[in-house]
Motif scaffolding. Sequence first.
Motif, PDB file in Angstrom:
ATOM      1  N   TYR A  60     -31.520  38.956 -60.067  1.00 27.15           N
ATOM      2  CA  TYR A  60     -31.248  40.411 -59.619  1.00 27.15           C
ATOM      3  C   TYR A  60     -31.059  40.577 -58.145  1.00 27.15           C
ATOM      4  O   TYR A  60     -31.498  39.478 -57.564  1.00 27.15           O
ATOM      5  CB  TYR A  60     -32.470  41.282 -60.226  1.00 27.15           C
ATOM      6  CG  TYR A  60     -33.709  41.050 -59.379  1.00 27.15           C
ATOM      7  CD1 TYR A  60     -34.687  40.051 -59.592  1.00 27.15           C
ATOM      8  CD2 TYR A  60     -34.056  42.026 -58.511  1.00 27.15           C
ATOM      9  CE1 TYR A  60     -35.995  39.937 -58.989  1.00 27.15           C
ATOM     10  CE2 TYR A  60     -35.325  41.757 -57.690  1.00 27.15           C
ATOM     11  CZ  TYR A  60     -36.171  40.838 -58.055  1.00 27.15           C
ATOM     12  OH  TYR A  60     -37.239  40.625 -57.357  1.00 27.15           O
ATOM     13  N   ILE A  61     -30.500  41.368 -57.976  1.00 21.90           N
ATOM     14  CA  ILE A  61     -30.214  41.843 -56.420  1.00 21.90           C
ATOM     15  C   ILE A  61     -30.901  42.915 -55.931  1.00 21.90           C
ATOM     16  O   ILE A  61     -31.120  43.918 -56.643  1.00 21.90           O
ATOM     17  CB  ILE A  61     -28.844  42.081 -56.364  1.00 21.90           C
ATOM     18  CG1 ILE A  61     -27.955  41.256 -56.818  1.00 21.90           C
ATOM     19  CG2 ILE A  61     -28.368  42.525 -54.984  1.00 21.90           C
ATOM     20  CD1 ILE A  61     -26.076  41.520 -57.062  1.00 21.90           C
ATOM     21  N   ASP A  62     -31.723  42.852 -54.781  1.00 20.38           N
ATOM     22  CA  ASP A  62     -32.368  43.659 -54.228  1.00 20.38           C
ATOM     23  C   ASP A  62     -32.151  43.814 -52.736  1.00 20.38           C
ATOM     24  O   ASP A  62     -31.512  42.839 -52.125  1.00 20.38           O
ATOM     25  CB  ASP A  62     -33.903  43.497 -54.636  1.00 20.38           C
ATOM     26  CG  ASP A  62     -34.724  44.701 -54.436  1.00 20.38           C
ATOM     27  OD1 ASP A  62     -36.169  44.566 -54.659  1.00 20.38           O
ATOM     28  OD2 ASP A  62     -34.410  45.965 -54.069  1.00 20.38           O
ATOM     29  N   SER A  63     -32.922  44.954 -52.032  1.00 21.06           N
ATOM     30  CA  SER A  63     -32.501  44.818 -50.603  1.00 21.06           C
ATOM     31  C   SER A  63     -33.738  44.332 -49.856  1.00 21.06           C
ATOM     32  O   SER A  63     -34.963  44.371 -50.411  1.00 21.06           O
ATOM     33  CB  SER A  63     -32.336  46.324 -50.343  1.00 21.06           C
ATOM     34  OG  SER A  63     -33.493  46.996 -50.397  1.00 21.06           O
ATOM     35  N   PHE A  64     -33.580  43.798 -48.828  1.00 22.19           N
ATOM     36  CA  PHE A  64     -34.641  43.326 -47.868  1.00 22.19           C
ATOM     37  C   PHE A  64     -34.468  43.878 -46.533  1.00 22.19           C
ATOM     38  O   PHE A  64     -33.593  43.731 -45.853  1.00 22.19           O
ATOM     39  CB  PHE A  64     -34.633  41.822 -47.816  1.00 22.19           C
ATOM     40  CG  PHE A  64     -34.967  40.980 -49.047  1.00 22.19           C
ATOM     41  CD1 PHE A  64     -36.067  40.728 -49.479  1.00 22.19           C
ATOM     42  CD2 PHE A  64     -33.817  40.613 -49.924  1.00 22.19           C
ATOM     43  CE1 PHE A  64     -36.556  40.145 -50.558  1.00 22.19           C
ATOM     44  CE2 PHE A  64     -34.039  39.814 -50.970  1.00 22.19           C
ATOM     45  CZ  PHE A  64     -35.259  39.646 -51.475  1.00 22.19           C
ATOM     46  N   VAL A  65     -35.425  44.826 -46.244  1.00 20.01           N
ATOM     47  CA  VAL A  65     -35.275  45.627 -45.203  1.00 20.01           C
ATOM     48  C   VAL A  65     -36.944  45.266 -44.460  1.00 20.01           C
ATOM     49  O   VAL A  65     -37.851  45.672 -44.982  1.00 20.01           O
ATOM     50  CB  VAL A  65     -35.127  47.089 -45.492  1.00 20.01           C
ATOM     51  CG1 VAL A  65     -34.901  47.876 -44.116  1.00 20.01           C
ATOM     52  CG2 VAL A  65     -34.115  47.236 -46.341  1.00 20.01           C
ATOM     53  N   PRO A  66     -36.848  45.096 -43.154  1.00 20.00           N
ATOM     54  CA  PRO A  66     -38.458  44.914 -42.217  1.00 20.00           C
ATOM     55  C   PRO A  66     -38.494  46.286 -41.972  1.00 20.00           C
ATOM     56  O   PRO A  66     -37.791  47.212 -41.909  1.00 20.00           O
ATOM     57  CB  PRO A  66     -37.817  44.196 -41.209  1.00 20.00           C
ATOM     58  CG  PRO A  66     -36.244  44.204 -40.801  1.00 20.00           C
ATOM     59  CD  PRO A  66     -35.657  44.568 -42.310  1.00 20.00           C
ATOM     60  N   THR A  67     -39.870  46.379 -41.586  1.00 18.64           N
ATOM     61  CA  THR A  67     -40.382  47.769 -41.273  1.00 18.64           C
ATOM     62  C   THR A  67     -39.665  47.891 -39.834  1.00 18.64           C
ATOM     63  O   THR A  67     -39.145  46.826 -39.333  1.00 18.64           O
ATOM     64  CB  THR A  67     -41.948  47.679 -41.190  1.00 18.64           C
ATOM     65  OG1 THR A  67     -42.161  46.628 -40.083  1.00 18.64           O
ATOM     66  CG2 THR A  67     -42.590  47.564 -42.405  1.00 18.64           C
ATOM     67  N   VAL A  68     -39.610  49.036 -39.092  1.00 16.57           N
ATOM     68  CA  VAL A  68     -39.089  49.433 -38.006  1.00 16.57           C
ATOM     69  C   VAL A  68     -40.051  48.418 -36.852  1.00 16.57           C
ATOM     70  O   VAL A  68     -39.130  47.746 -36.044  1.00 16.57           O
ATOM     71  CB  VAL A  68     -39.252  51.018 -37.651  1.00 16.57           C
ATOM     72  CG1 VAL A  68     -38.938  51.104 -36.096  1.00 16.57           C
ATOM     73  CG2 VAL A  68     -38.619  51.674 -38.188  1.00 16.57           C
ATOM     74  N   GLU A  69     -41.075  48.414 -36.919  1.00 14.26           N
ATOM     75  CA  GLU A  69     -41.834  47.480 -36.113  1.00 14.26           C
ATOM     76  C   GLU A  69     -41.460  46.023 -36.177  1.00 14.26           C
ATOM     77  O   GLU A  69     -41.240  45.302 -35.142  1.00 14.26           O
ATOM     78  CB  GLU A  69     -43.499  47.556 -36.337  1.00 14.26           C
ATOM     79  CG  GLU A  69     -44.051  48.919 -36.057  1.00 14.26           C
ATOM     80  CD  GLU A  69     -43.895  49.889 -37.273  1.00 14.26           C
ATOM     81  OE1 GLU A  69     -43.439  49.266 -38.149  1.00 14.26           O
ATOM     82  OE2 GLU A  69     -43.754  51.129 -37.138  1.00 14.26           O
ATOM     83  N   ASP A  70     -41.495  45.345 -37.399  1.00 13.26           N
ATOM     84  CA  ASP A  70     -40.897  43.791 -37.589  1.00 13.26           C
ATOM     85  C   ASP A  70     -39.649  43.928 -36.929  1.00 13.26           C
ATOM     86  O   ASP A  70     -39.139  42.704 -36.336  1.00 13.26           O
ATOM     87  CB  ASP A  70     -41.273  43.674 -39.195  1.00 13.26           C
ATOM     88  CG  ASP A  70     -42.497  43.410 -39.341  1.00 13.26           C
ATOM     89  OD1 ASP A  70     -43.476  43.328 -38.394  1.00 13.26           O
ATOM     90  OD2 ASP A  70     -42.960  43.285 -40.666  1.00 13.26           O
ATOM     91  N   GLY A  71     -38.717  44.821 -37.452  1.00 14.57           N
ATOM     92  CA  GLY A  71     -37.316  44.604 -37.041  1.00 14.57           C
ATOM     93  C   GLY A  71     -37.214  44.564 -35.334  1.00 14.57           C
ATOM     94  O   GLY A  71     -36.450  43.729 -34.985  1.00 14.57           O
ATOM     95  N   LEU A  72     -37.805  45.632 -34.743  1.00 15.03           N
ATOM     96  CA  LEU A  72     -37.713  45.745 -33.202  1.00 15.03           C
ATOM     97  C   LEU A  72     -38.477  44.413 -32.670  1.00 15.03           C
ATOM     98  O   LEU A  72     -37.871  43.821 -31.692  1.00 15.03           O
ATOM     99  CB  LEU A  72     -38.451  46.912 -32.815  1.00 15.03           C
ATOM    100  CG  LEU A  72     -37.562  48.045 -33.311  1.00 15.03           C
ATOM    101  CD1 LEU A  72     -38.579  49.418 -32.736  1.00 15.03           C
ATOM    102  CD2 LEU A  72     -36.482  48.429 -32.524  1.00 15.03           C
TER     103      LEU A  72
END
Length: 143
Positions: free
Chosen positions: A16-28
């Motif tokens: 299956y395909i899903d999205s992987f999005v970090p939290t704002v804090e982890d991304g920054l």
Amino acid sequence: MFFQWHLGRSRFASCYIDSFVPTVEDGLAANKSYISSGSITEIQIWNVTTPPEGMKSLSWNTRPQRIALMGTVAFLPEKEKIERLGLEDGWQSQLATRFPCGRKASVVTIEVACDSCRIEFEQLFSVPPLGEYGDITGFGLAD
């Protein structure tokens, strides 16, 4: 945006395909960010034709054609998916993006689209992932 990758044989019969999005804090902390507008909880994943000439030289006239809607994903960090939608992963989605895989090697070509949203990010292949899938080859077309 179109993506294509090669799947080898495996013991799994379904993927299956899903999205992987970090939290704002982890991304920054990793120098990653994204800008979004509109409804990002119903990103469409379409099964599309695989262009015989490959993905590197697509144009509007040679782009892959839609075959069928595979399902939808939410472009949200995992915690928000659970809080807002009650989803822990793509297997629980109402329109799950499941497809057969593993019995033989194959090429998967998809289109990621939405009716009323916009997402902008730079695809950087590092931890935490943002818009990433293994050996993906992606190509975007503007309207």
